[in-house]
Write a protein that holds these residues in place. Structure first.
Motif: not given
Length: 169
Positions: A76-81, A85-87
């Motif tokens: 989840s942390g990797a997905a959040v990062q 980055a996409a944002v």
């Protein structure tokens, strides 16, 4: 010392027999109680062993669940990062596109005037160039005409850069 009377001996023997029976009865009850206690102790030991095994399994299950949750947390942390980055990339793109959007809004706001100008220019192209100067024509036509709107310098520049009508938007 004299011998006890036979009645006393019989009473003593009966008493001894009753005591012996009572002792045997108590020993039997004691044996039964000991068997019951041993059986209960064995049941308690088995139950304790089962509880310990269940507790150990519960501890292992807890450890597996904690490991799975930690893995999920990392994922989840990797997905959040990745999403952050996409944002950021989209925010940068929005920052780049915003001035262009404002320019397009300004173009759209001025479109009716531009459309009128383009229609007028199209009409001018449709009319074509003026014919060569006719001696019988009352108005002089050509570069020296008073109706001409450009100077010789502008004509030279226009000659180098031909006008193109239309839009590039």
């Amino acid at each position: 010392m004299s011998a006890p009377p036979p009645l006393q001996i019989r009473e003593a023997n009966a008493h001894l027999a009753a005591v012996h029976r009572r002792a045997a009865e108590l020993e039997a009850r004691l044996d039964a109680a000991e068997r019951t206690v041993r059986a209960q102790a064995e049941r308690l030991a088995r139950h304790d062993q089962q509880l310990r095994a269940a507790l150990d399994e519960l501890g292992r299950a807890k450890d597996r669940e904690i490991a799975a949750l930690q893995e999920q947390l990392l994922t989840s942390g990797a997905a959040v990062q990745s999403l952050q980055a996409a944002v950021r990339q989209r925010d940068e793109l929005i920052g780049q596109l915003l001035p262009r959007a404002e320019l397009l809004q300004e173009i759209c706001r001025r479109r009716p005037a531009l459309a009128g100008l383009l229609a007028t220019l199209a009409e001018a192209e449709r009319l074509g160039p003026l014919p060569a100067s006719d001696p019988g024509h009352p108005l002089p036509v050509g570069p020296s005409s008073s109706l001409a709107n450009s100077t010789r310098e502008e004509e030279d520049r226009d000659h180098l850069q031909p006008a193109v009508f239309g839009t590039t938007v």
